[in-house]
Design a protein around this motif. Structure first.
Motif, PDB file in Angstrom:
ATOM      1  N   THR A  35     -41.991  19.933 -11.935  1.00 46.47           N
ATOM      2  CA  THR A  35     -40.867  19.029 -11.740  1.00 46.47           C
ATOM      3  C   THR A  35     -39.603  19.655 -12.312  1.00 46.47           C
ATOM      4  N   SER A  36     -38.472  19.090 -11.965  1.00 45.34           N
ATOM      5  CA  SER A  36     -37.195  19.591 -12.484  1.00 45.34           C
ATOM      6  C   SER A  36     -37.144  19.456 -14.002  1.00 45.34           C
ATOM      7  N   GLY A  37     -37.812  18.446 -14.571  1.00 46.37           N
ATOM      8  CA  GLY A  37     -37.846  18.285 -16.027  1.00 46.37           C
ATOM      9  C   GLY A  37     -38.574  19.421 -16.717  1.00 46.37           C
ATOM     10  N   VAL A  38     -39.704  19.832 -16.169  1.00 48.14           N
ATOM     11  CA  VAL A  38     -40.448  20.969 -16.726  1.00 48.14           C
ATOM     12  C   VAL A  38     -39.616  22.242 -16.565  1.00 48.14           C
ATOM     13  N   GLN A  39     -39.003  22.406 -15.408  1.00 49.55           N
ATOM     14  CA  GLN A  39     -38.148  23.576 -15.160  1.00 49.55           C
ATOM     15  C   GLN A  39     -37.016  23.641 -16.186  1.00 49.55           C
ATOM     16  N   GLU A  40     -36.419  22.501 -16.473  1.00 46.52           N
ATOM     17  CA  GLU A  40     -35.310  22.448 -17.432  1.00 46.52           C
ATOM     18  C   GLU A  40     -35.772  22.874 -18.826  1.00 46.52           C
ATOM     19  N   GLU A 118     -42.034  11.454 -15.749  1.00 49.06           N
ATOM     20  CA  GLU A 118     -41.785  11.776 -14.345  1.00 49.06           C
ATOM     21  C   GLU A 118     -42.929  11.334 -13.427  1.00 49.06           C
ATOM     22  N   SER A 119     -43.974  10.775 -13.990  1.00 41.59           N
ATOM     23  CA  SER A 119     -45.162  10.493 -13.187  1.00 41.59           C
ATOM     24  C   SER A 119     -44.932   9.435 -12.112  1.00 41.59           C
TER      25      SER A 119
END
Length: 126
Positions: A35-40, A118-119
């Motif tokens: 997800t974009s959160g993990v990427q960030e 994010e789930s």
């Protein structure tokens, strides 16, 4: 790939890491997305002097046993903890950033690694 999944990728909510050398090295047999959160978080650790590639490789190494379990037991959800960073602080000790990550498996799409918050965005339509 489903239309909804394609939209999530186009909207930068998911990042396809399937063709990265780090994923290829681990021999995953399905596509892998984050997800974009993990990427960030991965990008933030790079600013702390750790390489994106190294942290991604470490994260995938921690995820691999849980993904293997999920495939063996035909489970669609998994959880693992990952030490994202050890930051040097003004105290003699280091500050550890440990993040619990979730894994979702959609057999027609692949694996999605995400933060717990994010789930609700899981793209699970066929």
């Amino acid at each position: 790939m489903t239309y909804l999944m394609q939209q999530f990728l186009e909207d930068d909510r998911y990042v396809d890491i399937s063709k990265t050398k780090e994923v290829i090295e681990k021999s995953f047999n399905r596509p892998i997305y984050i997800t974009s959160g993990v990427q960030e978080i991965l990008l933030d650790t790079e600013e702390e002097g750790q390489s994106y590639s190294g942290r991604l490789r470490d994260m995938l190494a921690r995820a691999k046993p849980e993904i293997t379990r999920m495939q063996r037991e035909r489970d669609h959800f998994g959880v693992f903890c990952f030490l994202f960073a050890e930051l040097i602080t003004e105290q003699p000790s280091k500050k550890r950033i440990i993040v619990r990550l979730l894994i979702s498996l959609n057999p027609s799409v692949g694996f999605l690694l995400m933060l717990p918050g994010e789930s609700q965005d899981i793209c699970y339509r066929r």
